[in-house]
Design an enzyme around this catalytic site. Structure first.
Site, PDB file in Angstrom:
ATOM      1  N   GLU A 148      34.124  40.002  39.000  1.00 12.45           N
ATOM      2  CA  GLU A 148      33.717  41.016  39.997  1.00 12.45           C
ATOM      3  C   GLU A 148      34.875  41.773  40.264  1.00 12.45           C
ATOM      4  OE1 GLU A 148      30.811  42.341  41.226  1.00 12.45           O
ATOM      5  OE2 GLU A 148      32.260  43.675  41.198  1.00 12.45           O
ATOM      6  N   LEU A 150      35.081  44.550  42.582  1.00 19.27           N
ATOM      7  CA  LEU A 150      35.187  45.444  43.789  1.00 19.27           C
ATOM      8  C   LEU A 150      36.414  45.234  44.564  1.00 19.27           C
ATOM      9  CD1 LEU A 150      34.227  43.415  46.349  1.00 19.27           C
ATOM     10  CD2 LEU A 150      32.016  43.778  45.031  1.00 19.27           C
ATOM     11  N   LYS A 204      39.688  38.915  34.082  1.00 17.67           N
ATOM     12  CA  LYS A 204      39.672  39.000  35.297  1.00 17.67           C
ATOM     13  C   LYS A 204      41.045  39.097  35.980  1.00 17.67           C
ATOM     14  CE  LYS A 204      38.827  39.037  39.723  1.00 17.67           C
ATOM     15  NZ  LYS A 204      38.275  39.716  40.728  1.00 17.67           N
ATOM     16  N   CYS A 260      43.179  38.556  46.720  1.00  9.74           N
ATOM     17  CA  CYS A 260      43.181  38.353  45.408  1.00  9.74           C
ATOM     18  C   CYS A 260      44.398  38.178  44.539  1.00  9.74           C
ATOM     19  CB  CYS A 260      42.160  39.570  44.655  1.00  9.74           C
ATOM     20  SG  CYS A 260      40.383  39.272  45.273  1.00  9.74           S
ATOM     21  N   LYS A 322      45.266  45.994  54.069  1.00 12.10           N
ATOM     22  CA  LYS A 322      45.177  47.443  53.362  1.00 12.10           C
ATOM     23  C   LYS A 322      44.194  48.003  54.351  1.00 12.10           C
ATOM     24  CE  LYS A 322      41.460  47.118  50.205  1.00 12.10           C
ATOM     25  NZ  LYS A 322      40.922  47.592  48.820  1.00 12.10           N
TER      26      LYS A 322
HETATM   27  C1  UDX Z   1      42.043  43.921  44.192  1.00 12.67           C
HETATM   28  C2  UDX Z   1      41.605  44.533  42.926  1.00 12.67           C
HETATM   29  O1  UDX Z   1      41.734  45.876  43.014  1.00 12.67           O
HETATM   30  C3  UDX Z   1      39.989  44.530  42.450  1.00 12.67           C
HETATM   31  O2  UDX Z   1      39.611  44.933  41.304  1.00 12.67           O
HETATM   32  C4  UDX Z   1      39.909  42.747  42.470  1.00 12.67           C
HETATM   33  O3  UDX Z   1      38.586  42.571  41.868  1.00 12.67           O
HETATM   34  C5  UDX Z   1      40.069  42.232  43.776  1.00 12.67           C
HETATM   35  O4  UDX Z   1      41.332  42.529  44.162  1.00 12.67           O
HETATM   36  P1  UDX Z   1      41.551  44.217  46.667  1.00 12.67           P
HETATM   37  O5  UDX Z   1      42.520  42.969  47.031  1.00 12.67           O
HETATM   38  O6  UDX Z   1      40.663  44.744  47.691  1.00 12.67           O
HETATM   39  O7  UDX Z   1      41.061  44.393  45.207  1.00 12.67           O
HETATM   40  O8  UDX Z   1      42.679  45.469  47.237  1.00 12.67           O
HETATM   41  P2  UDX Z   1      43.465  46.220  46.153  1.00 12.67           P
HETATM   42  O9  UDX Z   1      42.973  48.013  46.659  1.00 12.67           O
HETATM   43  O10 UDX Z   1      43.560  46.357  44.853  1.00 12.67           O
HETATM   44  O11 UDX Z   1      44.878  46.423  46.931  1.00 12.67           O
HETATM   45  C6  UDX Z   1      45.666  45.232  47.234  1.00 12.67           C
HETATM   46  C7  UDX Z   1      46.986  45.267  47.520  1.00 12.67           C
HETATM   47  O12 UDX Z   1      47.967  46.240  46.840  1.00 12.67           O
HETATM   48  C8  UDX Z   1      46.964  45.815  48.955  1.00 12.67           C
HETATM   49  O13 UDX Z   1      47.936  44.983  49.745  1.00 12.67           O
HETATM   50  C9  UDX Z   1      47.520  47.157  48.870  1.00 12.67           C
HETATM   51  O14 UDX Z   1      48.220  47.687  50.091  1.00 12.67           O
HETATM   52  C10 UDX Z   1      48.525  47.067  47.613  1.00 12.67           C
HETATM   53  N1  UDX Z   1      48.769  48.161  46.897  1.00 12.67           N
HETATM   54  C11 UDX Z   1      47.878  48.774  46.385  1.00 12.67           C
HETATM   55  C12 UDX Z   1      50.206  48.678  46.885  1.00 12.67           C
HETATM   56  O15 UDX Z   1      51.301  48.168  47.399  1.00 12.67           O
HETATM   57  N2  UDX Z   1      50.568  49.807  46.313  1.00 12.67           N
HETATM   58  C13 UDX Z   1      49.564  50.639  45.518  1.00 12.67           C
HETATM   59  O16 UDX Z   1      49.688  51.594  44.898  1.00 12.67           O
HETATM   60  C14 UDX Z   1      47.997  49.903  45.580  1.00 12.67           C
END
Ligand code: UDX
Length: 434
Positions: A148, A150, A204, A260, A322
């Site tokens: 997944e 998401l 993944k 993740c 986030k």
């Molecule tokens: C992530 C993946 O995006 C998703 O596809 C996977 O299956 C699960 O893990 P998620 O953990 O919900 O999703 O958050 P994501 O939006 O990817 O952000 C992860 C972290 O990266 C956050 O702490 C965010 O603040 C940080 N981030 C993201 C940055 O520091 N800079 C960016 O440009 C983008």
């Protein structure tokens, strides 16, 4: 189709709500009785946009129900496993809960079925599960890997409009059932990419670690921007405008957190170590991520180097890892608060959703106050520290921020406009913003 989903975490619950909404009959299982009772009444312990509405609607329409009984869950056309696989000390994913679920399934199985693995699992786990059922069940269980992707905060949207659906399986029957599963989600069905189970599992890890690498890369560039008086916003635009690179996940800041990226990077480091693969890119990605909030912390110390920090109070905006989630797992904001609080007089905090979970995690800290809103106690604070870029923080009321005693803003996510802050007579400190 009659589907049972094992596990009601983010992935399990969103999958249950979305598959039910697409017309399938879904039974969602968790071992936690309290959680099942809560969910059955249409309530959820997690904050995720659109999820509650979908849950309520599908429970009411009779397509979604909840249980703690594996016996009931095994009476389905297909089972979907969404069990958490947290990191062990070694960095490897812990398959303890997954193994418990497998044993329960093998105990209550009464017919052949398909078992879809959505949990993020080490490469080779689908083969291992296949072997497990061959040894422990007289019924035929076809194992299908379907990781997944998401994102928390936009999980429902991501489920209904996915960029791709990765399916790792061998047989024609498995391909057919996966097409049928996703058929009501028309866009999703068109995006299915079939491959082997091992490739799906590695895809993944490759996706998440690539995104984490992008973040650490831009964070390293932001460090260089600070050294050379360059501006990371301009660099991001210049860099991301190349379609081969793309501008997504190039926001420099405090670094990545959540359930993740940190876990998946750790799993790859451990796999490389065990396989004696030299030159780990992932160890460096992790090191840069751990270094980034230290750099930010040092910027705070430097800004106050001529005064006693013990007399200074800070207001922190944002506690979740986030925006648009109440999840504080591996939140850099929480880490920063734990590091900063012993050094300063007082910490005031505010987050639109994560205050209940954060108050538990920060219960040991004595000099902290959870404020009623983003401005309550601002006049008692010397500086504002921005840790999560919630929308409601993006257009601050500067008239109120001018009440900060030392008129300083530390922007850990680089989301305020430096010139606008300065125009209001407030000093601005970001990461790579010059
Ligand atoms: C992530 C993946 O995006 C998703 O596809 C996977 O299956 C699960 O893990 P998620 O953990 O919900 O999703 O958050 P994501 O939006 O990817 O952000 C992860 C972290 O990266 C956050 O702490 C965010 O603040 C940080 N981030 C993201 C940055 O520091 N800079 C960016 O440009 C983008």
């Amino acid at each position: 189709m009659k589907i049972s989903i094992i596990g009601t975490g983010y992935v399990g619950l969103v999958s249950a709500a979305c598959f039910a909404d697409s017309g399938h009959s879904v039974l969602s299982l968790d071992k936690d009785k309290y959680k099942i009772k809560l969910l059955s009444s249409g309530k959820t312990s997690i904050f995720e946009p659109k999820l509650k509405t979908l849950l309520k609607k599908n429970i009411k329409d009779g397509r979604l129900s909840f249980t703690t009984s594996f016996s009931r869950a095994c009476n389905a056309d297909l089972l979907i496993l969404c069990i958490d696989t947290p990191s062990k000390k070694s960095g490897d994913p812990d398959l303890k809960n997954l193994n418990i679920a497998l044993r329960q399934i093998s105990k209550f199985l009464r017919k052949d079925l398909f078992l879809i693995i959505k949990s993020t699992v080490p490469i080779g786990t689908n083969e291992y599960i296949d072997d497990f059922f061959k040894k422990n069940s007289k019924f035929k269980v076809e194992i299908i890997s379907n990781p997944e992707f998401l994102k928390e905060g936009s999980a429902v949207q991501d489920f209904v409009f996915p960029s791709r659906i990765i399916v790792g399986c061998n047989s024609k029957a498995s391909k057919k059932i996966m097409k049928k599963l996703y058929a009501p989600l028309k866009l999703a069905q068109k995006k299915i990419i079939f491959m082997s189970a091992n490739s799906a599992e590695l895809t993944k890890y490759a996706s998440n670690s690539f995104l984490a690498t992008k973040i650490s890369f831009i964070n390293k560039i932001s460090q260089l921007a600070d050294l050379t008086n360059a501006n990371i916003h301009d660099i991001k635009l210049g860099l991301g405008s190349d379609p081969r690179i793309g501008e997504e996940f190039l926001n420099a800041g405090l670094g990545y957190g959540g359930s993740c990226f940190p876990k998946d990077i750790k799993a790859l480091i451990s796999l490389e170590k065990k396989s004696n693969l030299p030159f780990s890119i992932f160890s460096v990605v992790e090191k840069i991520n751990n270094q980034q909030y230290e750099i930010f912390y040092n910027k705070i110390l430097r800004a106050f180097e001529n005064s006693n920090l013990k007399n200074k109070s800070f207001f922190i905006w944002g506690l979740s890892f986030k925006p648009n989630t109440d999840d504080i797992r591996d939140s850099i904001s929480i880490r920063l608060i734990k590091k900063l609080s012993p050094q300063v007089k007082h910490i005031y905090v505010y987050d639109p959703q994560a205050m209940p979970s954060a108050s538990k995690s920060l219960s040991d800290i004595k000099n902290i106050t959870f404020s009623d809103n983003s401005y309550h106690n601002i006049e008692k604070s010397h500086a504002l520290v921005l840790c999560t870029e919630w929308n409601e923080f993006k257009n601050p009321v500067f008239k109120k921020l001018k009440n900060l005693k030392d008129k300083k803003i530390f922007d850990g996510r680089n989301f305020l406009e430096k010139s606008e802050v300065i125009d209001h007579g407030i000093e601005y400190i970001g990461l790579g913003i010059n």
